[in-house]
Design a protein around this motif. Structure first.
Motif, PDB file in Angstrom:
ATOM      1  N   PRO A   1     -10.225  -3.734  17.923  1.00 13.55           N
ATOM      2  CA  PRO A   1      -9.036  -3.360  18.686  1.00 13.55           C
ATOM      3  C   PRO A   1      -9.428  -2.700  20.012  1.00 13.55           C
ATOM      4  O   PRO A   1     -10.385  -1.927  20.062  1.00 13.55           O
ATOM      5  CB  PRO A   1      -8.315  -2.368  17.769  1.00 13.55           C
ATOM      6  N   VAL A   2      -8.691  -3.004  21.077  1.00 14.99           N
ATOM      7  CA  VAL A   2      -8.979  -2.464  22.397  1.00 14.99           C
ATOM      8  C   VAL A   2      -7.839  -1.538  22.807  1.00 14.99           C
ATOM      9  O   VAL A   2      -6.672  -1.939  22.825  1.00 14.99           O
ATOM     10  CB  VAL A   2      -9.152  -3.586  23.447  1.00 14.99           C
ATOM     11  N   PHE A   3      -8.197  -0.294  23.135  1.00 19.38           N
ATOM     12  CA  PHE A   3      -7.227   0.706  23.564  1.00 19.38           C
ATOM     13  C   PHE A   3      -7.543   1.085  25.012  1.00 19.38           C
ATOM     14  O   PHE A   3      -8.706   1.136  25.406  1.00 19.38           O
ATOM     15  CB  PHE A   3      -7.326   1.974  22.704  1.00 19.38           C
ATOM     16  N   ALA A   4      -6.509   1.393  25.788  1.00 19.66           N
ATOM     17  CA  ALA A   4      -6.731   1.746  27.199  1.00 19.66           C
ATOM     18  C   ALA A   4      -5.811   2.871  27.642  1.00 19.66           C
ATOM     19  O   ALA A   4      -4.607   2.836  27.400  1.00 19.66           O
ATOM     20  CB  ALA A   4      -6.527   0.530  28.096  1.00 19.66           C
ATOM     21  N   ASP A   5      -6.425   3.847  28.302  1.00 17.65           N
ATOM     22  CA  ASP A   5      -5.680   4.860  29.039  1.00 17.65           C
ATOM     23  C   ASP A   5      -5.424   4.303  30.432  1.00 17.65           C
ATOM     24  O   ASP A   5      -6.342   4.163  31.238  1.00 17.65           O
ATOM     25  CB  ASP A   5      -6.512   6.148  29.113  1.00 17.65           C
TER      26      ASP A   5
ATOM     27  N   TRP B   1     -11.990  11.663  32.345  1.00 22.47           N
ATOM     28  CA  TRP B   1     -10.918  11.491  31.358  1.00 22.47           C
ATOM     29  C   TRP B   1     -11.404  10.725  30.140  1.00 22.47           C
ATOM     30  O   TRP B   1     -10.993  11.018  29.017  1.00 22.47           O
ATOM     31  CB  TRP B   1      -9.704  10.824  32.003  1.00 22.47           C
ATOM     32  N   SER B   2     -12.290   9.759  30.318  1.00 19.55           N
ATOM     33  CA  SER B   2     -12.843   9.079  29.141  1.00 19.55           C
ATOM     34  C   SER B   2     -13.761  10.030  28.370  1.00 19.55           C
ATOM     35  O   SER B   2     -13.818   9.978  27.133  1.00 19.55           O
ATOM     36  CB  SER B   2     -13.589   7.806  29.551  1.00 19.55           C
TER      37      SER B   2
ATOM     38  N   SER C   1      -8.693   2.708  32.451  1.00 15.42           N
ATOM     39  CA  SER C   1      -8.597   1.597  33.395  1.00 15.42           C
ATOM     40  C   SER C   1      -8.850   2.006  34.837  1.00 15.42           C
ATOM     41  O   SER C   1      -9.382   1.224  35.634  1.00 15.42           O
ATOM     42  CB  SER C   1      -7.220   0.934  33.282  1.00 15.42           C
ATOM     43  N   ASN C   2      -8.457   3.226  35.203  1.00 16.00           N
ATOM     44  CA  ASN C   2      -8.621   3.698  36.578  1.00 16.00           C
ATOM     45  C   ASN C   2      -9.035   5.162  36.529  1.00 16.00           C
ATOM     46  O   ASN C   2      -8.461   5.944  35.772  1.00 16.00           O
ATOM     47  CB  ASN C   2      -7.308   3.551  37.349  1.00 16.00           C
ATOM     48  N   ASN C   3     -10.026   5.505  37.308  1.00 14.73           N
ATOM     49  CA  ASN C   3     -10.598   6.851  37.252  1.00 14.73           C
ATOM     50  C   ASN C   3     -10.224   7.627  38.505  1.00 14.73           C
ATOM     51  O   ASN C   3     -10.807   7.429  39.574  1.00 14.73           O
ATOM     52  CB  ASN C   3     -12.108   6.751  37.072  1.00 14.73           C
ATOM     53  N   THR C   4      -9.243   8.500  38.361  1.00  8.99           N
ATOM     54  CA  THR C   4      -8.656   9.179  39.512  1.00  8.99           C
ATOM     55  C   THR C   4      -9.657  10.055  40.248  1.00  8.99           C
ATOM     56  O   THR C   4      -9.594  10.175  41.476  1.00  8.99           O
ATOM     57  CB  THR C   4      -7.472  10.059  39.073  1.00  8.99           C
ATOM     58  N   ILE C   5     -10.562  10.674  39.531  1.00  4.13           N
ATOM     59  CA  ILE C   5     -11.479  11.625  40.154  1.00  4.13           C
ATOM     60  C   ILE C   5     -12.541  10.902  40.972  1.00  4.13           C
ATOM     61  O   ILE C   5     -12.887  11.329  42.080  1.00  4.13           O
ATOM     62  CB  ILE C   5     -12.132  12.516  39.075  1.00  4.13           C
TER      63      ILE C   5
END
Length: 368
Positions: free
Chosen positions: A172-176, A104-105, A151-155
């Motif tokens: 700036p810090v962005f997070a999925d 996803w990243s 933040s969390n990697n489902t795969i």
């Protein structure tokens, strides 16, 4: 005779609390004695407006979000945010920094590449995304347009554990946070933008929560004016997420899930339960004498997605077949990794994890 409810370990759309489903069932035809379903109410009417505002209030309360942030309800999932973020915040002549920890990243970075320049300050791809890079190995710069993380990697079954060092980053810090938001307390003030599809811990698919600093959006107002109105965060802030018709039923369901989280004891209680559930499955892996091999390094293990391999493909197929017969659902590993994956989001009950642990123990004893 209706089939009993199964043990739902699907990665998303995922399990919902049974009590939430019963509330929705009771209110489906006649919401609050209005004579119609919430799905039939106008998004501009008082009944839906109360749902909308209560959902926002619960998010702010449960996550301890202060007035510097706006909470938005958007559509298109996290995948839409992959594009909306760089469109709004990646100016020409700057670069966005994507920390790569999974598929996803990678997809977020790829989408940003269509819009502007990016680079990767760290990546665990060479090691099959088995770990989260240590903070002292992540390259960042004050000139980064922003630093993006997942933040969390489902795969792959990995997750960031500690966000305190984020304070040292000068961008700036962005997070999925699609797959672990509301699973534990987080320091929201360490982030400038957080986004999450609802279909893991917050409700059904259809709504995406965005938590964004007002002053960040304001700084990019002139830059964003070149975009179509619906692609600007400012548009949705000014319209209170009502610029276009929102997914009203998904937001109603999210509000009901948030109420359930609050009633259960909030995010500290979610964290406690999730740690206990994950411990059961990781114990089954660790005590199998190598029969099960976890995908992720111990220090990076996710509390939401437990992933493991069996010795052979034949045993994996047999495991999944027998699991299905015992009313387990969603245990297939992602097609890009294989193996087995148990997604144990907030609504997955302890009992389901206990039954799965017992099944894992028995299967390992029988076949190793």
């Amino acid at each position: 005779m209706p089939r009993e409810r199964i043990h739902n370990f699907n990665a998303g759309p995922a399990a919902l609390p049974e009590s939430v489903l019963r509330v929705a069932q009771d209110e489906l035809l006649n919401y609050k004695q209005t004579g119609m379903s919430i799905m039939e109410h106008s998004h501009r009417g008082n009944s839906y407006e109360q749902v909308h505002e209560e959902a926002k209030t619960l998010i702010k309360e449960l996550m301890n979000i202060d007035d510097r942030y706006e909470v938005l309800f958007l559509q298109g999932g996290a995948s839409h945010q992959f594009a909306m973020i760089p469109y709004n915040f990646l100016k020409r002549g700057t670069r966005a920094n994507y920390v790569l920890t999974g598929s996803w990243s990678e997809k977020a970075k790829k989408e940003a590449n269509y819009i502007g320049q990016t680079y990767s300050g760290a990546s665990s791809k060479a090691d099959h995304y088995t770990y989260i890079p240590a903070f002292d190995t992540i390259k960042t710069s004050k000139d980064d347009a922003y630093v993006h993380l997942t933040s969390n990697n489902t795969i792959y079954g990995t997750a960031w554990k500690d966000y305190e060092p984020l304070k040292e980053w000068n961008a700036p810090v962005f997070a999925d946070m699609s797959s672990d938001i509301f699973s534990r307390p987080i320091p929201v003030d360490h982030f400038d933008l957080i986004y999450a599809g609802a279909q893991k811990n917050l409700g059904p698919s259809g709504v995406t929560v965005v938590i964004v600093k007002r002053d960040l959006v304001e700084r990019f107002t002139e830059h964003a004016e070149q975009l179509p109105a619906i692609m600007r965060y400012q548009t949705h802030i000014e319209g209170n997420s009502l610029y276009n018709t929102p997914p009203t039923f998904a937001i109603y369901m999210m509000k009901t899930v948030l109420t359930w989280i609050k009633e259960q004891g909030g995010l500290e209680e979610m964290k406690r339960r999730n740690e206990q559930k994950a411990a059961l499955l990781y114990h089954a892996i660790d005590e199998s004498n190598g029969f099960y091999k976890g995908h992720s390094d111990n220090a990076s293990r996710s509390l939401m997605n437990v992933t493991w391999m069996l010795p052979t493909e034949e045993l994996t197929k047999q495991f999944l077949t027998e699991a299905s017969e015992k009313l387990f659902s969603g245990l297939n590993g992602h097609r890009s990794v294989g193996g087995v994956r148990a997604s144990i989001y907030n609504a997955v009950p302890m009992e389901s994890c206990e039954v799965l642990q017992n099944f894992m123990d028995e299967f390992a004893k029988k076949h190793r």
